[in-house]
Write a protein that holds these residues in place. Sequence first.
Motif, mmCIF file in Angstrom:
data_model
loop_
_atom_site.group_PDB
_atom_site.id
_atom_site.type_symbol
_atom_site.label_atom_id
_atom_site.label_comp_id
_atom_site.label_asym_id
_atom_site.label_seq_id
_atom_site.Cartn_x
_atom_site.Cartn_y
_atom_site.Cartn_z
ATOM 1 N N UNK A 126 27.590 27.883 38.950
ATOM 2 C CA UNK A 126 27.101 29.185 39.389
ATOM 3 C C UNK A 126 28.078 30.285 38.997
ATOM 4 N N UNK A 127 29.365 30.058 39.240
ATOM 5 C CA UNK A 127 30.389 31.040 38.866
ATOM 6 C C UNK A 127 30.371 31.270 37.363
ATOM 7 N N UNK A 128 30.270 30.199 36.599
ATOM 8 C CA UNK A 128 30.262 30.301 35.144
ATOM 9 C C UNK A 128 29.046 31.099 34.653
ATOM 10 N N UNK A 129 27.900 30.861 35.252
ATOM 11 C CA UNK A 129 26.698 31.621 34.894
ATOM 12 C C UNK A 129 26.888 33.118 35.155
ATOM 13 N N UNK A 130 27.441 33.454 36.327
ATOM 14 C CA UNK A 130 27.666 34.860 36.657
ATOM 15 C C UNK A 130 28.703 35.471 35.711
ATOM 16 N N UNK A 131 29.753 34.727 35.364
ATOM 17 C CA UNK A 131 30.773 35.220 34.441
ATOM 18 C C UNK A 131 30.181 35.502 33.062
ATOM 19 N N UNK A 132 29.324 34.610 32.584
ATOM 20 C CA UNK A 132 28.661 34.838 31.292
ATOM 21 C C UNK A 132 27.783 36.088 31.342
ATOM 22 N N UNK A 133 27.049 36.262 32.444
ATOM 23 C CA UNK A 133 26.221 37.463 32.602
ATOM 24 C C UNK A 133 27.088 38.716 32.581
ATOM 25 N N UNK A 134 28.200 38.667 33.307
ATOM 26 C CA UNK A 134 29.097 39.820 33.364
ATOM 27 C C UNK A 134 29.717 40.123 32.003
ATOM 28 N N UNK A 135 30.019 39.096 31.245
ATOM 29 C CA UNK A 135 30.615 39.302 29.933
ATOM 30 C C UNK A 135 29.641 40.055 29.021
ATOM 31 N N UNK A 136 28.365 39.788 29.161
ATOM 32 C CA UNK A 136 27.360 40.461 28.344
ATOM 33 C C UNK A 136 27.118 41.902 28.793
ATOM 34 N N UNK B 200 29.314 43.885 31.109
ATOM 35 C CA UNK B 200 30.445 44.687 31.604
ATOM 36 C C UNK B 200 31.681 44.454 30.744
ATOM 37 N N UNK B 201 32.832 44.865 31.280
ATOM 38 C CA UNK B 201 34.114 44.686 30.590
ATOM 39 C C UNK B 201 34.732 43.314 30.811
ATOM 40 N N UNK B 202 34.125 42.465 31.637
ATOM 41 C CA UNK B 202 34.673 41.127 31.843
ATOM 42 C C UNK B 202 34.733 40.427 30.491
ATOM 43 N N UNK B 203 35.862 39.816 30.203
ATOM 44 C CA UNK B 203 36.038 39.143 28.919
ATOM 45 C C UNK B 203 36.662 37.774 29.140
ATOM 46 N N UNK B 204 36.659 36.954 28.106
ATOM 47 C CA UNK B 204 37.209 35.608 28.239
ATOM 48 C C UNK B 204 37.777 35.136 26.917
ATOM 49 N N UNK B 205 38.540 34.056 27.007
ATOM 50 C CA UNK B 205 38.992 33.384 25.793
ATOM 51 C C UNK B 205 39.273 31.929 26.127
ATOM 52 N N UNK B 206 39.214 31.099 25.090
ATOM 53 C CA UNK B 206 39.529 29.685 25.264
ATOM 54 C C UNK B 206 41.012 29.551 25.563
ATOM 55 N N UNK B 207 41.321 28.625 26.440
ATOM 56 C CA UNK B 207 42.708 28.412 26.849
ATOM 57 C C UNK B 207 43.098 26.954 26.651
ATOM 58 N N UNK B 208 42.563 26.332 25.623
ATOM 59 C CA UNK B 208 42.880 24.943 25.329
ATOM 60 C C UNK B 208 41.741 24.018 25.703
ATOM 61 N N UNK B 209 41.454 23.072 24.839
ATOM 62 C CA UNK B 209 40.372 22.129 25.104
ATOM 63 C C UNK B 209 39.074 22.856 25.365
ATOM 64 N N UNK B 210 38.454 22.525 26.480
ATOM 65 C CA UNK B 210 37.207 23.192 26.865
ATOM 66 C C UNK B 210 37.437 24.266 27.915
ATOM 67 N N UNK B 211 38.699 24.544 28.212
ATOM 68 C CA UNK B 211 39.027 25.537 29.243
ATOM 69 C C UNK B 211 38.840 26.957 28.727
ATOM 70 N N UNK B 212 38.444 27.823 29.628
ATOM 71 C CA UNK B 212 38.261 29.237 29.310
ATOM 72 C C UNK B 212 38.780 30.025 30.500
ATOM 73 N N UNK B 213 39.445 31.147 30.223
ATOM 74 C CA UNK B 213 39.906 32.041 31.285
ATOM 75 C C UNK B 213 39.173 33.366 31.163
ATOM 76 N N UNK B 214 39.043 34.040 32.307
ATOM 77 C CA UNK B 214 38.254 35.269 32.407
ATOM 78 C C UNK B 214 39.096 36.352 33.054
ATOM 79 N N UNK B 215 38.898 37.611 32.640
ATOM 80 C CA UNK B 215 39.606 38.728 33.235
ATOM 81 C C UNK B 215 38.880 40.023 32.948
ATOM 82 N N UNK B 216 39.294 41.070 33.675
ATOM 83 C CA UNK B 216 38.842 42.423 33.393
ATOM 84 C C UNK B 216 40.048 43.134 32.780
ATOM 85 N N UNK B 217 39.928 43.617 31.547
ATOM 86 C CA UNK B 217 41.064 44.262 30.894
ATOM 87 C C UNK B 217 41.602 45.438 31.727
#
Length: 78
Positions: A44-54, A56-73
């Motif tokens: 659920x959190x991941x779905x909302x984060x993906x929606x926000x990335x599309x 708003x300013x919420x952005x993400x990047x891969x952080x190794x393997x299948x991990x991804x981190x999210x932030x607001x610049x």
Amino acid sequence: MVEPGRETEYTESDVIEVFRDREDYAEPLTASEVAEEIGCSRRTALNRLHDLQEETDVTSKKAGGRSRVWWIPVLMDE
């Protein structure tokens, strides 16, 4: 009798509050950390984060393997 299914709807606003209510506003978070903070599933959190990335300013990047981190610049004053 209560019908089966979701009782709680987690909104994009709930996720944004997680980012805004932290001591270190610039620290990136994982979807699991967001989920733990608002009390929902990681998916659920991941779905909302993906929606926000599309939307708003919420952005993400891969952080190794299948991990991804999210932030607001954070914009620095010039």
